[in-house]
Design a protein around this motif. Structure first.
Motif, PDB file in Angstrom:
ATOM      1  N   ASN A 246      47.236  35.707  61.336  1.00 25.53           N
ATOM      2  CA  ASN A 246      47.462  35.633  59.885  1.00 25.53           C
ATOM      3  C   ASN A 246      48.208  34.356  59.518  1.00 25.53           C
ATOM      4  O   ASN A 246      48.843  33.736  60.375  1.00 25.53           O
ATOM      5  N   VAL A 247      48.146  34.014  58.253  1.00 25.61           N
ATOM      6  CA  VAL A 247      49.008  32.916  57.797  1.00 25.61           C
ATOM      7  C   VAL A 247      50.298  33.531  57.266  1.00 25.61           C
ATOM      8  O   VAL A 247      50.326  34.677  56.832  1.00 25.61           O
ATOM      9  N   GLY A 271      44.825  38.734  55.224  1.00 24.27           N
ATOM     10  CA  GLY A 271      45.254  37.804  56.268  1.00 24.27           C
ATOM     11  C   GLY A 271      46.550  37.085  55.969  1.00 24.27           C
ATOM     12  O   GLY A 271      46.812  36.022  56.540  1.00 24.27           O
ATOM     13  N   CYS A 272      47.369  37.652  55.093  1.00 25.02           N
ATOM     14  CA  CYS A 272      48.636  37.002  54.751  1.00 25.02           C
ATOM     15  C   CYS A 272      49.808  37.835  55.240  1.00 25.02           C
ATOM     16  O   CYS A 272      49.959  38.999  54.843  1.00 25.02           O
ATOM     17  N   GLY A 388      42.263  35.779  50.667  1.00 28.23           N
ATOM     18  CA  GLY A 388      41.543  35.565  51.919  1.00 28.23           C
ATOM     19  C   GLY A 388      41.055  34.138  52.040  1.00 28.23           C
ATOM     20  O   GLY A 388      41.160  33.514  53.110  1.00 28.23           O
ATOM     21  N   ALA A 389      40.525  33.622  50.951  1.00 29.98           N
ATOM     22  CA  ALA A 389      40.059  32.235  50.961  1.00 29.98           C
ATOM     23  C   ALA A 389      41.237  31.282  51.196  1.00 29.98           C
ATOM     24  O   ALA A 389      41.119  30.291  51.937  1.00 29.98           O
ATOM     25  N   PHE A 390      42.372  31.620  50.588  1.00 28.50           N
ATOM     26  CA  PHE A 390      43.577  30.801  50.782  1.00 28.50           C
ATOM     27  C   PHE A 390      44.008  30.840  52.241  1.00 28.50           C
ATOM     28  O   PHE A 390      44.264  29.798  52.864  1.00 28.50           O
ATOM     29  N   SER A 391      44.042  32.039  52.782  1.00 31.31           N
ATOM     30  CA  SER A 391      44.440  32.208  54.178  1.00 31.31           C
ATOM     31  C   SER A 391      43.508  31.422  55.108  1.00 31.31           C
ATOM     32  O   SER A 391      43.948  30.692  56.006  1.00 31.31           O
ATOM     33  N   TRP A 397      42.309  24.181  57.628  1.00 29.65           N
ATOM     34  CA  TRP A 397      42.641  22.789  57.306  1.00 29.65           C
ATOM     35  C   TRP A 397      44.133  22.499  57.205  1.00 29.65           C
ATOM     36  O   TRP A 397      44.534  21.366  57.152  1.00 29.65           O
ATOM     37  N   GLY A 398      44.922  23.558  57.173  1.00 37.25           N
ATOM     38  CA  GLY A 398      46.352  23.325  57.012  1.00 37.25           C
ATOM     39  C   GLY A 398      47.020  23.093  58.343  1.00 37.25           C
ATOM     40  O   GLY A 398      46.443  23.339  59.406  1.00 37.25           O
TER      41      GLY A 398
END
Lengths: 417, 438
Positions: A246-247, A271-272, A388-391, A397-398
């Protein structure tokens, strides 16, 4: 997209304490408050709205402080809506609904701290809607000098204390206040320990559980709440859940009107790992122990700690510090990969603050996403997809090596304080 | 309501004439913005601040020039520029849910910061955050601090939840003025505050305040010589903004009062967008700020039906002079504290209702009307309870519409017109019913 938390098939050692926390936190009938009053005949229960109220003062007056966070998604708003226009946030409607429907009848009074114009005006409405019940507006200072804002705030506290004493509370006694402040210190340490555990092993302490455990304190005296938090931390630590891919995120903006539990769980399932949040801001407003001094009136100590140890939030004027600096520091301290801005619709403090915090994040390259909710939001799919898209984007890419975020780069140092 | 009635009312109105006071105000505003446009060249310091709880006398006594972002925003609304400015701010990430004054101001700044007279506005040397009665003010200037590289002087004015100013509240404001606000203002101004000069300004403020009160009181006459809301926003212009404490301000209110007294003597009504309103069928009290993007349309909805506004709460946001407050030159800091603490939006909801009830009774109003604006929670949260309470206490019917300050997307002309007409028809029916019953 990230997947659901790993499921441990063995019995959950924290199940019992968690269930108790859930019952305490989400019970709109305030059964625990009624029980406490029955056990403590003649004692008062005083409600208070978010964000921050000086609970030790209420405890020292022999009262049970009761955090009121609206009705969430557990109550149909019928009459409450008739008092507010469509463009006003949801928490005052559900709070009025709770009041009119009798859910708050066990409260002997309500305190409305200075959060924003809506809660301020709700305090005035309360006087008119419930003229037989005590209600007070608490003007938290925006000047942080002890001799100016501190003096005023201490006066505010004394005023409220004398009003509650007149209502049937105990007289303000310095020794009782010292005990209450120490109890609150213990509670704060317990929550800090929980937060540290979340930071270190979020797969053992999901935010959706930490939320319940902290919010349970809304209807408990500080000492009892500290026991509950300690117990949860110890028992949840015995779990054998494994870490997930997870992020790690900090969630900001949900300090007053609370998101529904389903929304918090949706973020986790997207996923957060929410390693820090401001859901129960009042429980964390003061950082560290409040140190008592023999030569200082403990009421002054209680007032001064708000000035000196109060953390940044949208309803607190940021005087000399860089706006957003506290958030950047929190992201670094918790090793978070990004920030989720989650504000209640029409929440002036959060939504006016947000562009400044976003700019601070952008300046140092911290990824963020933002959405709005209402306490009775019922559809989480869109938010789950967004989270989810953010995660996924952060993972793809992060820079998710937490160590890289714990040390500010030379270009970032101007922002962090 | 029928077009016949509308036309009949319109035809009884006589054409508008500009009064001398109007011409004076226009000149004062033009001169002020010209001064602002050359402030940097003249070496004058510029202070951005807010209307409620403004410290104009303090600013001018230190030789600085005030800019009021709220006024710029409303002017942008009247000049049909606010929609574009708001869009600019929303594109930059500002929420559609929040105050449109703030977004209009930020959008205007990002579009070149051109003032209402077409001249550029200077950047501030100081943001004077008089945090009085409106939480958004605090965030607004935190946002502006991101736009401008200048200090903020913060004055936290405690709220009056019970309609009482306690000694502790007053002392808190005085302490901040003395130890925080004035020292920073002096630093920016580059000179010490001369208390005698401040006292002179405060004395002139009191003179103007006397005359303004006489203007408000004039609406007790029938016909009312003024419109205490739509017309009233012009009357409060000088005293609520940049001019209180100045000679021009005293002259303006002296002139205005004389003109109003003349209108009383001649039995004349106020000027409106459709002419002079002598035939006044309904006397109303209004709660809430006006809509600025369609200001004349909104006013016309009332004027064409013969409705005159005899009093309003919005015209008290910059001071409740008709309850007796006057700036007192003998106690400069104390009087500034009293002024800030006493503004309308700094009053608790019960006190606001008491005041509106008083206005309805004192001005013998036939009804009251609430314009609830989306942008302003300070005004709007609780207005539906105000409506109920006032109807119950006074027996006078209330009307309610929703619009916004400067966001043109929230002014639905036909819907609001329908509401206003329905409300006035209801007043008429009540009146007729009362007549029959008697």
């Amino acid at each position: 997209m990230g997947e659901a938390m790993a499921v441990d098939t063995k019995p959950d050692p924290a199940a019992e304490v968690l269930e108790r926390a859930r019952t305490l936190a989400l019970d709109l009938n305030l059964t625990e408050v009624k029980r406490w009053k029955a056990e403590n005949p003649g004692c008062l229960a005083i409600g208070h709205m978010p964000i921050y109220s000086p609970r030790p003062l209420l405890e020292a007056l022999g009262c049970l402080p009761v955090g009121v966070f609206g009705g969430g998604d557990e109550i149909d708003i019928i009459r409450g809506d008739s008092y507010f226009q469509s463009y006003i946030c949801h928490i005052p409607r559900s709070t009025v609904e709770l009041g009119i429907a009798g859910h708050l009848d066990c409260l002997d009074g309500m305190v409305f701290p200075s959060i924003c114009d809506v809660i301020r005006n709700l305090g005035g409405m309360w006087k008119l809607l419930f003229p037989d019940r005590y209600s007070a507006y608490l003007d938290l200072p925006q000047n942080f000098d002890r001799d100016i804002g501190g003096r005023f705030y201490a006066h505010e506290l004394r005023r409220i204390a004398s009003e509650i004493t007149a209502l049937g509370g105990l007289a303000l006694d310095p020794e009782r206040l010292r005990v209450a402040i120490e109890d609150d210190n213990r509670r704060r340490r317990a929550i800090a320990q929980l937060d540290a555990a979340r930071f270190a092993t979020p797969w053992l302490y999901p935010a959706s559980e930490a939320y319940l455990v902290v919010r349970a304190g809304s209807v408990l005296m500080a000492a009892e709440h500290a026991d509950l938090v300690d117990s949860y931390v110890a028992l949840a630590g015995q779990r054998s859940n494994r870490p997930l891919d997870n992020v790690r995120v900090v969630l900001v903006g949900a300090f007053c009107e609370q998101p529904p539990m389903g929304l918090i769980i949706s973020l986790e399932r997207a996923g957060c790992d929410i390693v820090a949040d401001d859901f129960q801001h009042g429980a964390r407003t003061i950082v560290g122990d409040v140190v008592l001094h023999d030569d200082e009136d403990p009421l002054d100590t209680l007032a001064f700690c708000f000035l000196d140890q109060g953390i940044a939030t949208a309803s607190r004027y940021i005087a000399d510090d860089e706006k957003g600096g506290a958030l950047i520091a929190q992201v670094r301290e918790t090793g978070a990969d990004g920030v989720i801005f989650a504000a209640a619709s029409f929440c002036d403090p959060a939504l006016l603050d947000q562009p400044m915090l976003e700019a601070a994040c952008a300046a140092v390259g911290i990824p963020f996403t933002a959405f709005k909710y209402s306490e009775n939001t019922g559809q989480f799919q869109v938010i789950r997809e967004q989270a989810g898209a953010f995660s996924d984007s952060v993972k793809l890419w992060g820079d998710t090596s937490h160590a890289s975020l714990t040390q500010p780069s030379p270009t970032e140092q101007g922002v962090a304080r | 309501m029928s077009t016949t009635t509308t036309a009949a009312a319109a035809t009884t109105a006589t054409p508008s004439l500009k009064d001398a006071s109007q011409a004076r105000q226009k000149r004062m505003i033009a001169d002020h913005f010209t001064d602002l446009s050359t402030a940097k060249e003249q070496g004058k310091k510029v202070v951005y601040t807010f209307v409620p709880g403004n410290l104009t006398e303090l600013i001018s006594a230190l030789g600085m020039l005030p800019v009021l972002p709220e006024i710029n925003a409303l002017q942008s609304g009247m000049r049909k520029k606010s929609g574009g400015y708001i869009a600019e701010a929303e594109k930059a990430g500002h929420s559609e849910d929040v105050c449109t004054y703030v977004k209009c101001d930020i959008g205007m700044k990002r579009s070149g910061n051109i003032g209402p007279t077409g001249l550029p506005l200077p950047d501030p040397d100081l943001l004077l955050l008089s945090y009085t009665g409106c939480f958004t003010f605090l965030k607004w200037f935190e946002l502006l601090k991101q736009e401008y590289n200048c200090p903020i002087a913060m004055l936290h004015v405690p709220y009056q939840p019970d309609g009482v100013v306690t000694p502790a509240m007053r002392q808190y404001v005085v302490d901040q003025l003395e130890n925080k606000v004035i020292p920073l203002m002096e630093e920016v101004a580059g000179r010490k505050l001369d208390m005698d000069v401040l006292a002179e300004h405060l004395g002139r403020s009191a003179q103007a305040e006397d005359d303004l009160c006489a203007v408000w009181e004039s609406a007790k006459h029938r016909p009312s010589p003024i419109d205490g809301y739509f017309g009233g926003v012009y009357y409060i212009g000088p005293i609520f903004t940049s001019f209180r404490g100045g000679e021009d301000c005293v002259a303006y209110y002296r002139e205005l009062r004389a003109e109003v007294e003349e209108r009383i003597a001649l039995g004349m009504g106020p000027q409106t967008p459709i002419g002079q309103l002598d035939d006044q069928k309904y006397r109303l009290v209004v709660e809430g700020p006006p809509n600025w993007t369609n200001f004349n349309d909104f006013w016309t909805m009332f004027a064409q039906e013969g409705a005159v506004i005899v009093s309003s709460s919005y015209t008290r946001v910059g001071g409740l002079y008709d309850l007796g407050f006057r700036h007192d030159p003998s106690d400069p800091l104390g009087t500034l504290a009293d002024y800030c603490l006493g503004c309308y939006t700094n009053l608790g909801l019960p006190s606001r209702i008491d005041l509106l009830e008083k206005y309805i009774k004192d001005y013998e109003a036939d009804g009251f009307f609430i314009n609830s604006v989306k942008s302003c929670n300070s005004f709007s949260a609780g207005q539906l309870l105000i409506l109920r309470e006032l109807e119950e206490r006074t027996g006078v019917p209330g009307g309610f519409v929703e619009s916004d300050l400067v966001d043109p997307r929230y002014f639905s002309k036909s819907n609001i017109d329908n509401r206003v007409q329905s409300y006035l028809q209801m007043l008429e029916a009540k009146r007729q019913g009362g007549f029959v019953a008697a």
